[in-house]
Design a protein around this motif. Structure first.
Motif, PDB file in Angstrom:
ATOM      1  N   VAL A  75       0.859  -1.185   0.000  1.00 41.29           N
ATOM      2  CA  VAL A  75       0.000   0.000   0.000  1.00 41.29           C
ATOM      3  C   VAL A  75       0.892   1.230   0.000  1.00 41.29           C
ATOM      4  O   VAL A  75       1.815   1.350   0.816  1.00 41.29           O
ATOM      5  CB  VAL A  75      -0.925   0.020   1.236  1.00 41.29           C
ATOM      6  N   LEU A  76       0.635   2.157  -0.921  1.00 45.31           N
ATOM      7  CA  LEU A  76       1.437   3.370  -1.045  1.00 45.31           C
ATOM      8  C   LEU A  76       0.759   4.529  -0.324  1.00 45.31           C
ATOM      9  O   LEU A  76      -0.457   4.533  -0.120  1.00 45.31           O
ATOM     10  CB  LEU A  76       1.628   3.725  -2.522  1.00 45.31           C
ATOM     11  N   ASP A  77       1.554   5.528   0.034  1.00 48.72           N
ATOM     12  CA  ASP A  77       1.005   6.736   0.658  1.00 48.72           C
ATOM     13  C   ASP A  77       0.536   7.668  -0.456  1.00 48.72           C
ATOM     14  O   ASP A  77       1.258   8.550  -0.919  1.00 48.72           O
ATOM     15  CB  ASP A  77       2.066   7.409   1.528  1.00 48.72           C
ATOM     16  N   VAL A  78      -0.675   7.454  -0.898  1.00 48.86           N
ATOM     17  CA  VAL A  78      -1.198   8.140  -2.084  1.00 48.86           C
ATOM     18  C   VAL A  78      -1.246   9.644  -1.898  1.00 48.86           C
ATOM     19  O   VAL A  78      -0.955  10.405  -2.833  1.00 48.86           O
ATOM     20  CB  VAL A  78      -2.595   7.580  -2.442  1.00 48.86           C
ATOM     21  N   ASP A  79      -1.597  10.106  -0.718  1.00 51.75           N
ATOM     22  CA  ASP A  79      -1.666  11.556  -0.474  1.00 51.75           C
ATOM     23  C   ASP A  79      -0.333  12.239  -0.769  1.00 51.75           C
ATOM     24  O   ASP A  79      -0.285  13.310  -1.392  1.00 51.75           O
ATOM     25  CB  ASP A  79      -2.068  11.836   0.974  1.00 51.75           C
ATOM     26  N   LEU A  91      -3.372  -7.687   7.840  1.00 49.21           N
ATOM     27  CA  LEU A  91      -2.747  -8.278   9.024  1.00 49.21           C
ATOM     28  C   LEU A  91      -1.949  -7.223   9.792  1.00 49.21           C
ATOM     29  O   LEU A  91      -1.258  -6.389   9.191  1.00 49.21           O
ATOM     30  CB  LEU A  91      -1.812  -9.410   8.606  1.00 49.21           C
ATOM     31  N   GLU A  92      -2.006  -7.268  11.101  1.00 45.02           N
ATOM     32  CA  GLU A  92      -1.252  -6.312  11.913  1.00 45.02           C
ATOM     33  C   GLU A  92       0.243  -6.459  11.719  1.00 45.02           C
ATOM     34  O   GLU A  92       1.004  -5.510  11.916  1.00 45.02           O
ATOM     35  CB  GLU A  92      -1.616  -6.476  13.392  1.00 45.02           C
ATOM     36  N   SER A  93       0.681  -7.640  11.290  1.00 39.54           N
ATOM     37  CA  SER A  93       2.107  -7.876  11.079  1.00 39.54           C
ATOM     38  C   SER A  93       2.606  -7.247   9.779  1.00 39.54           C
ATOM     39  O   SER A  93       3.818  -7.148   9.563  1.00 39.54           O
ATOM     40  CB  SER A  93       2.380  -9.383  11.041  1.00 39.54           C
ATOM     41  N   SER A  94       1.704  -6.824   8.910  1.00 41.42           N
ATOM     42  CA  SER A  94       2.107  -6.253   7.620  1.00 41.42           C
ATOM     43  C   SER A  94       2.732  -4.875   7.814  1.00 41.42           C
ATOM     44  O   SER A  94       2.217  -4.049   8.579  1.00 41.42           O
ATOM     45  CB  SER A  94       0.899  -6.123   6.697  1.00 41.42           C
ATOM     46  N   PRO A  95       3.821  -4.585   7.110  1.00 39.58           N
ATOM     47  CA  PRO A  95       4.415  -3.245   7.189  1.00 39.58           C
ATOM     48  C   PRO A  95       3.498  -2.170   6.601  1.00 39.58           C
ATOM     49  O   PRO A  95       3.731  -0.982   6.801  1.00 39.58           O
ATOM     50  CB  PRO A  95       5.706  -3.381   6.373  1.00 39.58           C
ATOM     51  N   TYR A  96       2.455  -2.595   5.874  1.00 36.70           N
ATOM     52  CA  TYR A  96       1.528  -1.645   5.255  1.00 36.70           C
ATOM     53  C   TYR A  96       0.219  -1.526   6.028  1.00 36.70           C
ATOM     54  O   TYR A  96      -0.727  -0.891   5.549  1.00 36.70           O
ATOM     55  CB  TYR A  96       1.226  -2.086   3.815  1.00 36.70           C
ATOM     56  N   HIS A  97       0.170  -2.108   7.228  1.00 35.61           N
ATOM     57  CA  HIS A  97      -1.090  -2.166   7.964  1.00 35.61           C
ATOM     58  C   HIS A  97      -1.629  -0.769   8.296  1.00 35.61           C
ATOM     59  O   HIS A  97      -2.828  -0.509   8.128  1.00 35.61           O
ATOM     60  CB  HIS A  97      -0.925  -2.983   9.241  1.00 35.61           C
ATOM     61  N   SER A  98      -0.773   0.127   8.739  1.00 35.79           N
ATOM     62  CA  SER A  98      -1.250   1.471   9.112  1.00 35.79           C
ATOM     63  C   SER A  98      -1.761   2.232   7.893  1.00 35.79           C
ATOM     64  O   SER A  98      -2.780   2.933   7.962  1.00 35.79           O
ATOM     65  CB  SER A  98      -0.141   2.262   9.806  1.00 35.79           C
ATOM     66  N   LEU A  99      -1.084   2.086   6.747  1.00 31.93           N
ATOM     67  CA  LEU A  99      -1.564   2.735   5.527  1.00 31.93           C
ATOM     68  C   LEU A  99      -2.865   2.098   5.065  1.00 31.93           C
ATOM     69  O   LEU A  99      -3.763   2.787   4.559  1.00 31.93           O
ATOM     70  CB  LEU A  99      -0.510   2.636   4.420  1.00 31.93           C
ATOM     71  N   ALA A 100      -2.989   0.790   5.240  1.00 33.35           N
ATOM     72  CA  ALA A 100      -4.233   0.110   4.863  1.00 33.35           C
ATOM     73  C   ALA A 100      -5.400   0.610   5.693  1.00 33.35           C
ATOM     74  O   ALA A 100      -6.505   0.811   5.183  1.00 33.35           O
ATOM     75  CB  ALA A 100      -4.074  -1.398   5.016  1.00 33.35           C
ATOM     76  N   LYS A 137      -5.677   3.544   6.936  1.00 31.15           N
ATOM     77  CA  LYS A 137      -5.967   4.913   6.500  1.00 31.15           C
ATOM     78  C   LYS A 137      -6.742   4.929   5.192  1.00 31.15           C
ATOM     79  O   LYS A 137      -7.759   5.631   5.074  1.00 31.15           O
ATOM     80  CB  LYS A 137      -4.651   5.690   6.325  1.00 31.15           C
ATOM     81  N   TYR A 138      -6.277   4.183   4.199  1.00 32.10           N
ATOM     82  CA  TYR A 138      -6.852   4.258   2.856  1.00 32.10           C
ATOM     83  C   TYR A 138      -7.953   3.235   2.584  1.00 32.10           C
ATOM     84  O   TYR A 138      -8.747   3.421   1.658  1.00 32.10           O
ATOM     85  CB  TYR A 138      -5.744   4.092   1.813  1.00 32.10           C
ATOM     86  N   PHE A 139      -8.008   2.167   3.363  1.00 28.56           N
ATOM     87  CA  PHE A 139      -8.974   1.097   3.115  1.00 28.56           C
ATOM     88  C   PHE A 139      -9.774   0.793   4.384  1.00 28.56           C
ATOM     89  O   PHE A 139      -9.654  -0.291   4.960  1.00 28.56           O
ATOM     90  CB  PHE A 139      -8.260  -0.164   2.626  1.00 28.56           C
ATOM     91  N   PRO A 140     -10.594   1.725   4.830  1.00 22.29           N
ATOM     92  CA  PRO A 140     -11.342   1.505   6.079  1.00 22.29           C
ATOM     93  C   PRO A 140     -12.307   0.331   6.012  1.00 22.29           C
ATOM     94  O   PRO A 140     -12.663  -0.234   7.054  1.00 22.29           O
ATOM     95  CB  PRO A 140     -12.085   2.834   6.276  1.00 22.29           C
ATOM     96  N   LYS A 141     -12.734  -0.063   4.822  1.00 22.70           N
ATOM     97  CA  LYS A 141     -13.627  -1.214   4.675  1.00 22.70           C
ATOM     98  C   LYS A 141     -12.864  -2.511   4.423  1.00 22.70           C
ATOM     99  O   LYS A 141     -13.481  -3.569   4.241  1.00 22.70           O
ATOM    100  CB  LYS A 141     -14.609  -0.971   3.532  1.00 22.70           C
ATOM    101  N   GLY A 142     -11.538  -2.431   4.409  1.00 24.70           N
ATOM    102  CA  GLY A 142     -10.730  -3.628   4.191  1.00 24.70           C
ATOM    103  C   GLY A 142      -9.907  -3.533   2.933  1.00 24.70           C
ATOM    104  O   GLY A 142     -10.362  -2.994   1.922  1.00 24.70           O
ATOM    105  N   PRO A 143      -8.660  -4.078   2.957  1.00 24.77           N
ATOM    106  CA  PRO A 143      -7.736  -3.953   1.828  1.00 24.77           C
ATOM    107  C   PRO A 143      -7.869  -5.064   0.792  1.00 24.77           C
ATOM    108  O   PRO A 143      -6.901  -5.714   0.410  1.00 24.77           O
ATOM    109  CB  PRO A 143      -6.374  -3.998   2.506  1.00 24.77           C
TER     110      PRO A 143
END
Length: 435
Positions: free
Chosen positions: A170-174, A328-337, A339-345
Motif C-alpha cells: 500500500v502506497l502513501d497516495v496523499d 494483518l497487523e504484522s504487515s508493514p503496510y497495515h497502518s496505511l491500509a 488509512k486508505y482502506f477503512p472497509k478492508g484492503p
C-alpha cells in the motif's frame, strides 16, 4: 412517474450501483439496460451528422466510438467514483495503454513503481520504449524522494496501483499526489483490486483511474473489459501538455468550454485513441459488467471478510513462511491500509510456502476448491504461481521488487463458505510438506 434515481449522486453507493446513469424512459421503459447489438446508428440528418462528428451533441453514429449500453456503464462508474467522465475499453491493458498514449508521446516518460502487475511492467519496460516513451521505475516506492529523482520536464504522469500485484503493498497516495501536482503532472492509479467500494482515489488527489473490469467490477469471470475514469480536476492546459492545448483549440468552438476542460482527458482518449486504435468494448461486454456491478458492494464485503479470516489462519500455518496481506497487523503496510482502506484492503494475498518452489507447486496440485488460474477478482477462489505466469520472463531481481519469489503463490479469495476455504488450504499446504 417520478423515478429519478438514475440522476441523483446523493444516493448511497449500493443504490447508485443499481440505478446510476440509466433512465428507462429513454430506452422504451426497459428496466434492465438493453444491449444495443448494432454496428452503427441512423444519423438522422446532415446537420445532426455534423454535430455528432464535432462531438457537439452526445449521441451515437458508429459503435467503435460509442454505444448507449456502454454509455450507461460509463456514467454508472463515473458516479461511483465521483469523477467527471469515463471511457469503456476492450480490456484492462487497453485501458492502461490508451491512458499512457493519451498522456505521453515520443521523448516523454512515465514514472512508476516496481511493484506492478507483470503485464504493465512489460508495457512500460519493453513495448512503449519502441514508440519513444520511457518507463522509469523508481527504487523505493516508500520514499517520496525516489519519485522526485525520476521526474523531469518530459515526465507526463506518475503511475501506481492501489494495491500492488501480487505483493499487496500500500502506497502513501496523499504524498504521491501532492508531489506530482507540485510538478504539474497527473497521478494515474490502477484501482482494480480495490474497486470504488473499498478505495476512493479521487478523494486523495488521484487524477485518472484505470480498471481491469474483468475482475471485481464484473465479478464472475465471464468477460474481458477495461475502464478509465477521470476526476475532472486536473488542468491539462498548464503548459506541460502541448497536445492537449492543440486538442482544446480544435474543439473549444463545438464543445461547451466548461465540459471540455472538465472532461479533457477522457474526450481526447475517446476521440483520438479509442477511435483510431479501435480497442472498444462490445455492448454485450458492457451489459455483463453492469450486471456484475449491481452486486459489487455485497460481494466486496464477503470477499474482504473471507480474506481477513484466511490470512489470519495462513499466518499461523507451519507450512507458510510469510503472508503478504495488509489487513494483518504484522504487515508493514497495515497502518496505511487502515488509512486508505477503512472497509478492508481487498481479497488478494500472496503467501510463501516452506520448502521452496517445489512445495509451492505441490500446493497447487493439492487444492480442491481454489482453482489454478491467472485471473483474480472472481466470485470463486483462485490460485496461481506468479513467477511462472503473471510475472514470467522478468528477472529474479525484478520479481523480488514486486514481491514475487519462486515459492510465492497468489490467492484471490472468493465468496465461498470460509470454513471450506480454510480446510482446502490447510490440506493442500499439509500435502506440500510431504516428500
Amino acid at each position: 412517474m417520478s423515478y429519478e434515481a438514475f440522476d441523483d449522486d446523493t444516493l448511497g453507493f449500493t443504490t447508485r450501483q443499481l440505478h446510476a446513469g440509466y433512465d428507462p424512459s429513454q430506452h422504451f421503459l426497459s428496466k434492465a439496460v438493453p444491449i444495443y447489438q448494432t454496428a452503427a446508428f441512423e444519423l438522422g440528418s446532415y446537420e445532426r451528422c455534423l454535430r455528432l462528428f464535432k462531438y457537439e451533441e452526445e449521441g451515437d453514429s458508429y459503435v467503435r466510438f460509442s454505444n448507449p449500453t456502454n454509455r450507461v456503464l460509463e456514467k454508472r462508474l463515473t458516479s461511483l467514483e465521483g469523477g467527471s467522465a469515463a471511457v469503456s475499453l476492450a480490456s484492462g491493458m487497453a485501458a492502461i495503454s490508451d491512458t499512457f498514449l493519451t498522456l505521453a508521446h515520443q521523448g516523454d516518460n512515465i514514472v512508476s513503481v516496481p511493484t506492478l502487475y507483470g503485464g504493465t511492467t512489460t508495457l512500460l519496460q519493453k513495448t512503449l520504449p519502441q514508440y519513444g516513451i520511457e518507463g522509469r521505475f523508481i527504487e523505493d516506492e516508500t520514499d517520496i524522494d525516489s519519485y522526485r529523482n525520476y521526474i523531469d520536464d518530459r515526465t507526463k504522469a506518475i503511475y501506481i496501483e492501489a494495491l500492488g500485484n501480487p505483493g499487496m503493498n500500500v502506497l502513501d497516495v496523499d504524498r504521491i499526489t501532492a508531489l506530482a501536482h507540485s510538478y504539474g503532472i497527473p497521478v494515474v492509479i490502477d484501482n482494480t483490486f480495490a474497486t470504488p467500494y473499498l478505495f476512493r482515489p479521487f478523494e486523495h488527489g488521484v487524477d485518472i483511474i484505470c480498471y481491469s473490469a474483468t475482475k471485481y467490477l464484473s465479478g464472475h469471470g465471464v468477460n474481458i473489459a477495461g475502464m478509465v475514469v477521470e476526476s475532472g480536476k486536473f488542468n491539462y492546459l498548464n503548459g506541460r501538455f502541448p497536445e492537449f492545448e492543440t486538442f482544446y483549440n480544435d474543439f473549444k468552438d463545438w464543445i461547451d468550454e466548461e465540459t471540455l476542460k472538465r472532461e479533457m482527458f477522457t474526450k481526447r482518449l475517446r476521440i483520438t485513441y479509442l477511435t483510431d486504435l479501435g480497442a472498444h468494448m462490445s455492448p454485450q461486454t458492457a451489459f455483463y459488467v453492469l450486471q456484475g456491478m449491481e452486486t459489487l458492494s455485497l460481494r466486496m464485503e464477503r470477499h474482504v471478510s473471507n480474506a481477513g479470516k484466511l490470512a489470519a489462519f495462513l499466518e499461523k500455518h507451519p507450512a507458510v513462511t510469510e503472508v503478504l496481506y495488509p489487513g494483518l497487523e504484522s504487515s508493514p503496510y497495515h497502518s496505511l491500509a487502515e488509512k486508505y482502506f477503512p472497509k478492508g484492503p481487498g481479497a488478494i494475498m500472496s503467501i510463501r510456502v516452506k520448502g521452496g518452489q517445489e512445495a509451492a507447486l505441490r500446493t497447487l496440485k493439492a487444492v480442491r476448491i481454489f482453482d489454478y488460474m491467472t485471473n483474480v477478482g472472481d466470485a470463486k477462489s483462485l490460485i496461481v504461481h506468479p513467477a511462472s505466469s503473471t510475472h514470467f520472463g522478468h528477472s529474479p531481481e525484478e520479481n523480488a521488487k514486486a514481491g514475487v519469489y519462486p515459492d510465492s503463490l497468489r490467492l484471490s479469495v472468493g465468496i465461498e463458505d470460509i470454513d471450506d476455504l480454510i480446510r482446502d488450504m490447510d490440506q493442500a499446504l499439509n500435502q506440500s510438506q510431504q516428500i
